[in-house]
Design an enzyme around this catalytic site. Structure first.
Site, PDB file in Angstrom:
ATOM      1  N   LEU A 101       0.874  -1.163   0.000  1.00  0.00           N
ATOM      2  CA  LEU A 101       0.000   0.000   0.000  1.00  0.00           C
ATOM      3  C   LEU A 101       0.913   1.215   0.000  1.00  0.00           C
ATOM      4  O   LEU A 101       1.877   1.255   0.778  1.00  0.00           O
ATOM      5  CB  LEU A 101      -0.895   0.027   1.250  1.00  0.00           C
ATOM      6  CG  LEU A 101      -1.984  -1.040   1.354  1.00  0.00           C
ATOM      7  CD1 LEU A 101      -2.717  -0.908   2.684  1.00  0.00           C
ATOM      8  CD2 LEU A 101      -2.967  -0.946   0.203  1.00  0.00           C
ATOM      9  N   ASP A 102       0.642   2.208  -0.834  1.00  0.00           N
ATOM     10  CA  ASP A 102       1.524   3.367  -0.852  1.00  0.00           C
ATOM     11  C   ASP A 102       1.422   4.136   0.454  1.00  0.00           C
ATOM     12  O   ASP A 102       0.529   3.909   1.273  1.00  0.00           O
ATOM     13  CB  ASP A 102       1.250   4.261  -2.074  1.00  0.00           C
ATOM     14  CG  ASP A 102      -0.120   4.913  -2.052  1.00  0.00           C
ATOM     15  OD1 ASP A 102      -0.459   5.556  -1.038  1.00  0.00           O
ATOM     16  OD2 ASP A 102      -0.852   4.805  -3.055  1.00  0.00           O
ATOM     17  N   ARG A 103       2.344   5.042   0.661  1.00  0.00           N
ATOM     18  CA  ARG A 103       2.483   5.714   1.958  1.00  0.00           C
ATOM     19  C   ARG A 103       1.189   6.387   2.393  1.00  0.00           C
ATOM     20  O   ARG A 103       0.851   6.408   3.580  1.00  0.00           O
ATOM     21  CB  ARG A 103       3.619   6.747   1.879  1.00  0.00           C
ATOM     22  CG  ARG A 103       3.926   7.421   3.212  1.00  0.00           C
ATOM     23  CD  ARG A 103       5.129   8.339   3.086  1.00  0.00           C
ATOM     24  NE  ARG A 103       4.853   9.430   2.170  1.00  0.00           N
ATOM     25  CZ  ARG A 103       4.237  10.574   2.527  1.00  0.00           C
ATOM     26  NH1 ARG A 103       3.837  10.747   3.773  1.00  0.00           N
ATOM     27  NH2 ARG A 103       4.028  11.517   1.647  1.00  0.00           N
ATOM     28  N   THR A 105      -1.914   5.587   1.614  1.00  0.00           N
ATOM     29  CA  THR A 105      -3.079   4.704   1.642  1.00  0.00           C
ATOM     30  C   THR A 105      -3.122   3.935   2.956  1.00  0.00           C
ATOM     31  O   THR A 105      -2.105   3.413   3.415  1.00  0.00           O
ATOM     32  CB  THR A 105      -3.052   3.717   0.470  1.00  0.00           C
ATOM     33  OG1 THR A 105      -3.065   4.453  -0.762  1.00  0.00           O
ATOM     34  CG2 THR A 105      -4.247   2.789   0.499  1.00  0.00           C
TER      35      THR A 105
END
Length: 233
Positions: A101-103, A105
């Site tokens: 998950l990106d930072r 999210t």
């Protein structure tokens, strides 16, 4: 496997450090009897400084990732591993995130030290859907569900169209999106392709497994029943 190597693989220290722990009498059984490095391995009966061992290899962890944390062991700033017991980062095999998950999210993130299980979860053959809740900068136009379900949407710099995805409008600026693949920043890029911008993104489900009230920043170990739930159609 020898006890020294086993404990080192669980993150209790280097083999040299673990060997010293044995010499200091810090490794015992559940009854408090001092163990030696060549004693038989019984995970559930082992104690380090009187405490039960960390979970055995084959660990599967569910983490409610807050926004602002990175799925990495090396990047600067706040890492998802900071939310777990410190030894978990030192395990061998590595406790790896199952996808990323990106930072910015939040939501459901799985981690495992079982390579076979990791590949089963991420494999397209498993057909595990992923559900995201997106908060948008602008109102939905009304045609996004049709576009996302078409199987014809092309993202910038991609050569293959996206698989059909489901969209449910919760309110004009809040949508629930169900994906069946996992491309780079996919949800954000999908909404960008229809002229919108994702302000906040949260993953609420993978396969049949949801967060089930797990608070942000907290984690728990998934048992056999949870794993079965994960792979439910």
């Amino acid at each position: 496997m020898k006890l020294v190597k086993y404990l080192a693989n669980l993150g209790y220290g280097s083999r040299k450090q673990v060997a010293l722990m044995f010499r200091e009498g810090r490794i015992t059984d559940a009854q408090g009897e001092v163990l030696y490095a060549d004693d038989p391995l019984d995970h559930d009966d082992l104690r380090v400084d009187g405490e039960p061992l960390d979970p055995a290899p084959g660990l599967l962890v569910m983490l409610h990732k807050p926004a602002g944390y990175t799925c990495s062991t090396k990047d600067r700033g706040r890492l998802v591993y900071d939310l777990l017991p410190p030894r978990f980062r030192l395990r061998s095999p590595l406790l790896s995130t199952v996808g990323r998950l990106d930072r910015d999210t939040s939501g459901l993130l799985l981690l495992t030290d079982d390579g076979v299980l990791l590949h089963r979860i991420v494999s397209p053959k498993s057909k595990l859907s992923k559900v995201y809740e997106a908060t948008l900068a602008n109102d939905l136009r009304g045609d996004e569900a049709e576009i996302f379900a078409s199987g014809e949407l092309m993202l910038e710099s991609e050569k293959m169209p996206l698989l059909p995805a489901g969209l449910e409008a919760i309110d004009p600026r809040h949508a629930r999106l169900t994906l069946h693949e996992g491309r780079y920043h996919q949800v954000r890029r999908m909404f960008a392709a229809v002229g919108n911008h994702v302000e906040a993104l949260h993953r609420s489900r993978i396969g049949g497994l949801g967060l089930a009230g797990l608070p942000s920043g907290e984690w728990w170990i998934l048992g056999d029943g949870d794993r079965a739930e994960l792979f439910k159609a």
